[in-house]
Design a protein around this motif. Structure first.
Motif, mmCIF file in Angstrom:
data_model
loop_
_atom_site.group_PDB
_atom_site.id
_atom_site.type_symbol
_atom_site.label_atom_id
_atom_site.label_comp_id
_atom_site.label_asym_id
_atom_site.label_seq_id
_atom_site.Cartn_x
_atom_site.Cartn_y
_atom_site.Cartn_z
ATOM 1 N N GLU A 1 37.956 42.836 119.591
ATOM 2 C CA GLU A 1 37.740 41.535 118.954
ATOM 3 C C GLU A 1 38.916 40.584 119.120
ATOM 4 O O GLU A 1 38.770 39.368 118.995
ATOM 5 C CB GLU A 1 37.417 41.720 117.470
ATOM 6 C CG GLU A 1 36.051 42.362 117.238
ATOM 7 C CD GLU A 1 35.661 42.383 115.777
ATOM 8 O OE1 GLU A 1 36.450 41.904 114.944
ATOM 9 O OE2 GLU A 1 34.562 42.876 115.469
ATOM 10 N N ASP A 2 40.096 41.139 119.421
ATOM 11 C CA ASP A 2 41.289 40.309 119.577
ATOM 12 C C ASP A 2 41.633 40.037 121.032
ATOM 13 O O ASP A 2 42.703 39.492 121.308
ATOM 14 C CB ASP A 2 42.495 40.985 118.895
ATOM 15 C CG ASP A 2 42.322 41.075 117.393
ATOM 16 O OD1 ASP A 2 41.767 40.124 116.814
ATOM 17 O OD2 ASP A 2 42.723 42.099 116.812
ATOM 18 N N HIS A 3 40.752 40.409 121.952
ATOM 19 C CA HIS A 3 41.137 40.309 123.363
ATOM 20 C C HIS A 3 39.954 39.901 124.244
ATOM 21 O O HIS A 3 39.230 40.730 124.780
ATOM 22 C CB HIS A 3 41.703 41.644 123.839
ATOM 23 C CG HIS A 3 42.384 41.565 125.180
ATOM 24 N ND1 HIS A 3 43.060 42.636 125.711
ATOM 25 C CD2 HIS A 3 42.497 40.565 126.086
ATOM 26 C CE1 HIS A 3 43.559 42.292 126.893
ATOM 27 N NE2 HIS A 3 43.217 41.041 127.139
ATOM 28 N N VAL A 4 39.770 38.594 124.396
ATOM 29 C CA VAL A 4 38.806 38.045 125.350
ATOM 30 C C VAL A 4 39.477 38.025 126.716
ATOM 31 O O VAL A 4 40.635 37.606 126.837
ATOM 32 C CB VAL A 4 38.361 36.630 124.935
ATOM 33 C CG1 VAL A 4 37.446 36.017 125.997
ATOM 34 C CG2 VAL A 4 37.667 36.658 123.579
ATOM 35 N N THR A 5 38.781 38.479 127.768
ATOM 36 C CA THR A 5 39.408 38.548 129.087
ATOM 37 C C THR A 5 38.899 37.458 130.032
ATOM 38 O O THR A 5 39.555 36.437 130.205
ATOM 39 C CB THR A 5 39.222 39.949 129.700
ATOM 40 O OG1 THR A 5 37.828 40.304 129.712
ATOM 41 C CG2 THR A 5 40.015 40.983 128.928
ATOM 42 N N GLU A 6 37.724 37.648 130.614
ATOM 43 C CA GLU A 6 37.204 36.698 131.598
ATOM 44 C C GLU A 6 35.696 36.816 131.665
ATOM 45 O O GLU A 6 35.092 37.595 130.934
ATOM 46 C CB GLU A 6 37.821 36.979 132.973
ATOM 47 C CG GLU A 6 37.524 38.375 133.505
ATOM 48 C CD GLU A 6 38.218 38.689 134.819
ATOM 49 O OE1 GLU A 6 38.750 37.765 135.451
ATOM 50 O OE2 GLU A 6 38.214 39.873 135.218
#
Length: 284
Positions: A172-177
């Motif tokens: 939930e704390d790490h959007v990538t691409e």
């Protein structure tokens, strides 16, 4: 269609792949897609540099400069009379009896040929919907590998849900691409995007957008952001070589801001075409 195979130009019907080519059996290779505008390559040098980086990272010994790739690609463009479109290029480790370890005597196989590219004009004007998908891919997304099954599966899921793209997140704390794009968020006038590390592909268009943002005085932060930050954004857009910049106005069932492309996104999109004859970015 004229195809480039290694340093030879051949007809499309002659462009066959050996069944023991490691690109075919293992996805053991790397690739690039280069955009063409008005009969000229866009950021050709940057694509060649990234291809060489990918080759080096997976241990394929193939010097693109020594093999004259730049001149061959220019000749390929002229031979096919491409005015608006793209070139697909891949290099595999080569042909060898099937075994997991790298073969000592395989010679790399290079293919390049023109592809049809349609500028997503309607989507750029109205914005698109995306879905969210947990990022289950490997941890070397900085390598532009032929191993795209995770991306393909996720893009198909987006299509089946009537969405333009899927945005990956690792928690939930790490959007990538995106499955085939980089992701950008605008909050309070600042442009945010994931750092260029192993979790994402450092897109050539991504880098060009950061250059355009600097030119147009849009503040930029390269930082990891959360799903909450994504949902609370003033603007969201995705970008790639073939899509350029596409505004995101809806994430699954949630509308972003007022549901229309935002001012910063439109500003960057309007500025995007200013330097489409560039061979390389001023700062790499």
């Amino acid at each position: 269609m004229i195809v480039l195979k290694n340093n030879t130009f051949i007809e499309r019907k002659e462009a066959t792949i050996d069944m023991e080519d490691r690109g075919f059996q293992f996805g053991d290779g790397v690739y690039e897609v280069i955009r063409v505008y008005n009969g000229e390559y866009f950021l050709l040098e940057d694509h060649i540099k990234r291809l060489q980086y990918s080759l080096n990272e997976i241990g394929i010994t193939y010097d693109l400069e020594e093999n004259g790739l730049r001149d061959d690609l220019i000749e390929l463009l002229e031979a096919n009379e491409v005015e608006d479109g793209g070139i697909y290029l891949q290099v595999s480790r080569g042909i060898a009896p099937r075994a997991h370890p790298y073969p000592s005597d395989a010679q790399p196989t290079l293919f390049a040929y023109p592809i049809h590219v349609v500028k997503p004009v309607a989507e750029q004007g109205t914005g698109v919907q995306v879905i969210l998908e947990e990022d289950f891919r490997w941890l070397r997304c900085d390598i532009k590998s032929l191993n795209l099954l995770g991306n393909v599966m996720t893009k198909q899921k987006a299509k089946e849900n009537g969405a333009f793209e899927a945005i990956f997140y690792r928690n939930e704390d790490h959007v990538t691409e995106g499955s085939s794009t980089n992701v950008f968020v605008v909050k309070d006038g600042t442009l945010y995007t994931h750092p260029a590390d192993n979790y994402i592909l450092n897109g050539i268009t991504r880098r060009y957008i950061l250059h355009v943002a600097e030119e147009t005085n849009v503040p930029v932060e390269e930082t990891v952001f959360s799903l909450d930050f994504l949902h609370e954004a003033d603007e969201v857009f995705v970008a790639s070589t073939t899509a350029e910049i596409v505004p995101v106005v809806q994430i699954e069932n949630e509308v972003i801001a007022n549901g229309k492309p935002g001012d910063v996104t439109k500003q960057l999109l309007q500025s995007f075409a200013k330097h489409q004859s560039l061979e390389t970015l001023p700062v790499n």
